[in-house]
Write a protein that holds these residues in place. Structure first.
Motif, PDB file in Angstrom:
ATOM      1  N   MET A   1     -10.772  -1.796   9.823  1.00  0.00           N
ATOM      2  CA  MET A   1     -10.625  -1.008  11.576  1.00  0.00           C
ATOM      3  C   MET A   1     -11.666  -0.344  12.323  1.00  0.00           C
ATOM      4  SD  MET A   1      -7.902   1.875  11.287  1.00  0.00           S
ATOM      5  CE  MET A   1      -7.866   2.740  13.126  1.00  0.00           C
ATOM      6  N   ALA A   2     -11.176  -0.569  13.903  1.00  0.00           N
ATOM      7  CA  ALA A   2     -12.146  -0.263  15.023  1.00  0.00           C
ATOM      8  C   ALA A   2     -11.984   1.402  14.648  1.00  0.00           C
ATOM      9  CB  ALA A   2     -11.436  -0.932  16.350  1.00  0.00           C
ATOM     10  N   LYS A   3     -13.615   1.865  15.141  1.00  0.00           N
ATOM     11  CA  LYS A   3     -13.512   3.675  14.271  1.00  0.00           C
ATOM     12  C   LYS A   3     -14.106   4.180  15.798  1.00  0.00           C
ATOM     13  CE  LYS A   3     -17.099   2.148  11.017  1.00  0.00           C
ATOM     14  NZ  LYS A   3     -16.747   1.234  11.178  1.00  0.00           N
ATOM     15  N   LEU A   4     -14.475   3.494  16.056  1.00  0.00           N
ATOM     16  CA  LEU A   4     -15.752   4.428  17.294  1.00  0.00           C
ATOM     17  C   LEU A   4     -15.143   4.027  18.256  1.00  0.00           C
ATOM     18  CD1 LEU A   4     -19.463   2.241  15.887  1.00  0.00           C
ATOM     19  CD2 LEU A   4     -18.194   4.694  15.155  1.00  0.00           C
ATOM     20  N   LEU A   5     -15.812   5.260  19.189  1.00  0.00           N
ATOM     21  CA  LEU A   5     -15.414   5.824  20.636  1.00  0.00           C
ATOM     22  C   LEU A   5     -16.445   5.770  21.775  1.00  0.00           C
ATOM     23  CD1 LEU A   5     -13.072   8.478  19.105  1.00  0.00           C
ATOM     24  CD2 LEU A   5     -12.140   6.163  19.915  1.00  0.00           C
ATOM     25  N   ALA A  74     -12.967   1.295  19.077  1.00  0.00           N
ATOM     26  CA  ALA A  74     -11.150   1.222  19.153  1.00  0.00           C
ATOM     27  C   ALA A  74     -10.875   1.507  20.449  1.00  0.00           C
ATOM     28  CB  ALA A  74     -10.798   2.559  18.178  1.00  0.00           C
ATOM     29  N   ALA A  75     -11.537   2.467  21.936  1.00  0.00           N
ATOM     30  CA  ALA A  75     -11.553   3.086  22.847  1.00  0.00           C
ATOM     31  C   ALA A  75     -12.258   3.207  23.647  1.00  0.00           C
ATOM     32  CB  ALA A  75     -10.250   3.110  23.032  1.00  0.00           C
ATOM     33  N   LEU A 231     -19.031  -4.911  25.885  1.00  0.00           N
ATOM     34  CA  LEU A 231     -17.785  -4.995  24.925  1.00  0.00           C
ATOM     35  C   LEU A 231     -16.984  -6.057  24.661  1.00  0.00           C
ATOM     36  CD1 LEU A 231     -17.275  -0.981  26.322  1.00  0.00           C
ATOM     37  CD2 LEU A 231     -17.805  -1.695  24.151  1.00  0.00           C
ATOM     38  N   ARG A 232     -15.452  -5.747  23.578  1.00  0.00           N
ATOM     39  CA  ARG A 232     -14.583  -6.586  23.719  1.00  0.00           C
ATOM     40  C   ARG A 232     -13.798  -6.622  24.769  1.00  0.00           C
ATOM     41  NH1 ARG A 232     -12.347  -8.498  17.639  1.00  0.00           N
ATOM     42  NH2 ARG A 232     -11.155  -6.454  18.596  1.00  0.00           N
ATOM     43  N   ARG A 233     -13.481  -8.190  25.033  1.00  0.00           N
ATOM     44  CA  ARG A 233     -12.421  -8.166  26.156  1.00  0.00           C
ATOM     45  C   ARG A 233     -11.345  -7.377  25.430  1.00  0.00           C
ATOM     46  NH1 ARG A 233      -9.674 -13.582  28.525  1.00  0.00           N
ATOM     47  NH2 ARG A 233      -8.558 -12.448  29.832  1.00  0.00           N
ATOM     48  N   GLY A 234     -10.064  -7.008  26.047  1.00  0.00           N
ATOM     49  CA  GLY A 234      -8.766  -6.960  24.990  1.00  0.00           C
ATOM     50  C   GLY A 234      -9.527  -5.102  24.411  1.00  0.00           C
ATOM     51  N   THR A 235     -10.337  -4.438  24.678  1.00  0.00           N
ATOM     52  CA  THR A 235     -11.034  -3.244  24.228  1.00  0.00           C
ATOM     53  C   THR A 235      -9.834  -2.441  24.569  1.00  0.00           C
ATOM     54  OG1 THR A 235     -13.118  -3.929  23.776  1.00  0.00           O
ATOM     55  CG2 THR A 235     -12.394  -1.883  23.090  1.00  0.00           C
ATOM     56  N   PRO A 236      -9.293  -1.246  23.991  1.00  0.00           N
ATOM     57  CA  PRO A 236      -7.967  -0.743  24.886  1.00  0.00           C
ATOM     58  C   PRO A 236      -8.886   0.344  25.738  1.00  0.00           C
ATOM     59  CG  PRO A 236      -7.439  -0.609  22.673  1.00  0.00           C
ATOM     60  CD  PRO A 236      -8.950  -1.063  22.520  1.00  0.00           C
ATOM     61  N   VAL A 237      -8.618   1.031  26.999  1.00  0.00           N
ATOM     62  CA  VAL A 237      -8.962   1.830  27.524  1.00  0.00           C
ATOM     63  C   VAL A 237      -8.336   2.799  28.059  1.00  0.00           C
ATOM     64  CG1 VAL A 237      -9.910   2.306  30.683  1.00  0.00           C
ATOM     65  CG2 VAL A 237     -10.434  -0.341  29.427  1.00  0.00           C
ATOM     66  N   VAL A 451      -6.608   9.415  20.608  1.00  0.00           N
ATOM     67  CA  VAL A 451      -5.255   9.452  21.345  1.00  0.00           C
ATOM     68  C   VAL A 451      -4.754   8.616  21.045  1.00  0.00           C
ATOM     69  CG1 VAL A 451      -3.443  11.360  21.887  1.00  0.00           C
ATOM     70  CG2 VAL A 451      -6.004  12.468  21.654  1.00  0.00           C
ATOM     71  N   ALA A 452      -5.452   7.505  22.574  1.00  0.00           N
ATOM     72  CA  ALA A 452      -4.637   6.750  22.787  1.00  0.00           C
ATOM     73  C   ALA A 452      -5.257   5.524  21.267  1.00  0.00           C
ATOM     74  CB  ALA A 452      -6.102   6.346  24.380  1.00  0.00           C
ATOM     75  N   ALA A 453      -5.603   5.841  21.102  1.00  0.00           N
ATOM     76  CA  ALA A 453      -5.882   5.046  20.398  1.00  0.00           C
ATOM     77  C   ALA A 453      -5.104   4.954  18.756  1.00  0.00           C
ATOM     78  CB  ALA A 453      -8.061   4.844  19.522  1.00  0.00           C
ATOM     79  N   GLY A 454      -4.598   6.129  18.555  1.00  0.00           N
ATOM     80  CA  GLY A 454      -3.797   6.243  17.904  1.00  0.00           C
ATOM     81  C   GLY A 454      -5.003   7.248  16.443  1.00  0.00           C
ATOM     82  N   MET A 455      -6.426   7.515  16.947  1.00  0.00           N
ATOM     83  CA  MET A 455      -6.826   8.315  15.857  1.00  0.00           C
ATOM     84  C   MET A 455      -6.787   9.581  15.074  1.00  0.00           C
ATOM     85  SD  MET A 455     -10.356   6.192  16.807  1.00  0.00           S
ATOM     86  CE  MET A 455     -11.740   7.079  15.974  1.00  0.00           C
TER      87      MET A 455
END
Length: 517
Positions: A1-5, A74-75, A231-237, A451-455
């Motif tokens: 699970m992505a965990k860095l911001l 994660a974002a 960064l990866r394409r599709g990473t939440p912004v 918050v946006a990433a649900g963390m």
């Protein structure tokens, strides 16, 4: 699970990129200069394309240096200086160079608005002062002096919103940037359309960006942004907040009994209120996501740590080179010299007005004797910057709607110095805390990303999880008599030098919005 911001903070002088874990611990950071041009006196502009290229490269460099796996992000969230103007054409190209919040070309326009009553009406509608670098004022200036820019512009943005668009391809803003821009009815949470039309700005209304929550996914990283940043394409912004709010969040500001102090390009001093503050009328005001239902009221003037930066870049350039060669920072050296001379008697004083002073007062260093040394001069600079904050704070806390803080939170370059942090504590007369971390604007952006990433459930929860105090200071009563004597002298010299330097008949409207009276 992505965990860095990842947070990206584009300030007035530097672009900072930092990565954080879910507990707010900094994993790595990168700094790049954010160049500004000065095409005419009082104009401060920058190339939006260059800003994006610098930010993208800073992200890639930070990833390379830390070895962070892009899949663990994660974002990504941008922050940036408030106000100013980034104008985007319908072809996706900048309609003109962007303007900084330090731009003062609109001073004559404000004088006209003051004579006609437009300034007062607009100020009441947006719950803050009218000042030269404010977006609403700059839009009026373009309409008068560059009408072709109005025709070319499809979207009005601020700094962080431009970076968000480059990352995600989505156009939007949040309540904090819209508020800082002087475009919003704060209590309704919408653009102040009627007041803007009354000020002659109706043609700009369709070009303003949609407003959404700061802690929300606004889009996802585009293929082009992924190629440039690594960064990866599709990473939440995430949408994020502007830098003053970001620093306040990263400082742990969530209560109305706290005074937030950010010392950077501007002296930024803020308090929280359950309703918009109208007495005193602040320089900036916006809804505050760290305390839902509250508003961040800010007095801001260009009188802070950038004055020391100028001194180190010019008169202390040789000392800075020697410090760098020894693997040290010139700012560490300055702090040590001030600490070493604290017991010396010195009345040297500095007015930190290199970038503009109240009522036209110029920057000045005086009170020197043949026995003065570099430590005395640096102490005067440190104290002068502290006194500029104190004067703004006195204004902020001196009205009918003022808050009553019991503690202070310090962020910005001076917070890294023990001697300077103690000086701030002594001058404001409140217990003072410095939060953990160094890149507070980027961390504030990352808090929104959590918050946006649900963390985190919401921004207050993210602040609680990701911020913690690092150092605490208490006022030293034995220093009060000298500081009060010097502060009184500082206020008198500011008034007298202003009167001598610029007769009242020649004065232009000030960007100080009543501060430092």
């Amino acid at each position: 699970m992505a965990k860095l911001l990842i947070g990206v903070d584009a300030g007035g002088t530097m672009v900072k990129v930092a990565a954080f874990d879910a507990a707010g611990r900094e994993i790595g950071c990168e700094h790049q200069p954010n160049p500004m041009s000065f095409p005419e006196p009082g104009w401060t502009e920058r190339d939006p394309d260059r800003l994006w290229a610098i930010a993208a490269q800073a992200i890639r460099t930070m990833l390379d240096r830390t070895g962070i796996n892009p899949a663990d992000v994660a974002a990504v969230t941008a922050s940036g200086y408030g106000a100013g103007a980034f104008l985007l054409g319908g072809d996706g190209r900048p309609a003109r160079p962007a303007l900084g919040s330090t731009d003062s070309r609109a001073l004559p326009l404000i004088a006209e608005w003051q004579r006609t009553g437009v300034a007062e009406e607009l100020s009441l509608a947006v719950s803050q002062g009218v000042w030269p670098g404010q977006t609403s004022v700059l839009l009026a200036w373009f309409q008068q002096h560059e009408p072709e820019v109005l025709a070319r512009t499809a979207h009005v943005m601020n700094c962080k919103d431009y970076l968000t668009w480059k990352l995600s391809g989505e156009i939007s803003t949040d309540l904090t940037d819209a508020g800082c821009a002087g475009l919003m009815d704060l209590e309704r949470g919408t653009y102040a359309s009627d007041a803007l039309r009354a000020a002659g700005l109706g043609a700009w209304l369709p070009k303003l960006s949609p407003i959404g929550p700061a802690g929300e996914v606004v889009g996802h990283l585009t293929a082009e942004a992924a190629r440039l940043t690594g960064l990866r394409r599709g990473t939440p912004v995430a949408r994020g907040v502007y830098d003053v709010v970001g620093c306040s969040l990263a400082s742990g500001m969530t209560r109305s009994d706290q005074l937030g102090i950010v010392a950077g390009t501007f002296s930024i001093n803020s308090t929280l209120h359950p309703a918009p503050c109208l007495d005193p009328i602040p320089t900036l005001q916006c809804p505050y996501p760290g305390a839902p239902g509250h508003y961040l009221s800010t007095i801001a003037t260009p009188t802070s740590a950038s004055n020391l930066e100028w001194l180190c870049r010019t008169m202390l350039a040789a000392e800075a080179d020697r410090a760098q060669a020894a693997g040290r920072s010139i700012y560490e050296v300055c702090s040590e010299l001030v600490a070493a001379g604290e017991g010396r008697e010195s009345d040297a004083m500095f007015l930190p007005y290199l970038f503009g002073g109240p009522e036209g007062a110029p920057g000045a260093l005086f009170g020197l004797t043949a026995g003065s040394n570099l430590g005395d001069v640096l102490r005067a600079v440190f104290e002068g910057i502290v006194f500029a904050h104190r004067a703004d704070i006195d204004t902020l806390l001196g009205g009918r709607d003022s808050a009553h803080p019991r503690t202070a939170l310090l962020a910005g370059g001076p917070s890294k110095s023990d001697v300077w942090s103690q000086m701030f504590c002594d001058a404001v007369g409140l217990p003072l805390t410095v939060a953990e971390g160094s890149e507070f604007g980027a961390k504030g952006a990352a808090i929104c990303g959590a918050v946006a990433a649900g963390m985190a459930d919401d921004i207050p929860a993210a602040v609680a999880a990701m911020t913690r105090p690092c150092r605490a200071y208490h006022p030293k009563a034995e220093r009060t008599p000298r500081l009060e004597r010097q502060y009184g002298r500082y206020l008198r010299m500011s008034r007298e030098l202003s009167a001598a330097w610029m007769p009242a008949s020649e004065a232009t409207p000030s960007c100080f919005a009543g501060a430092q009276a």
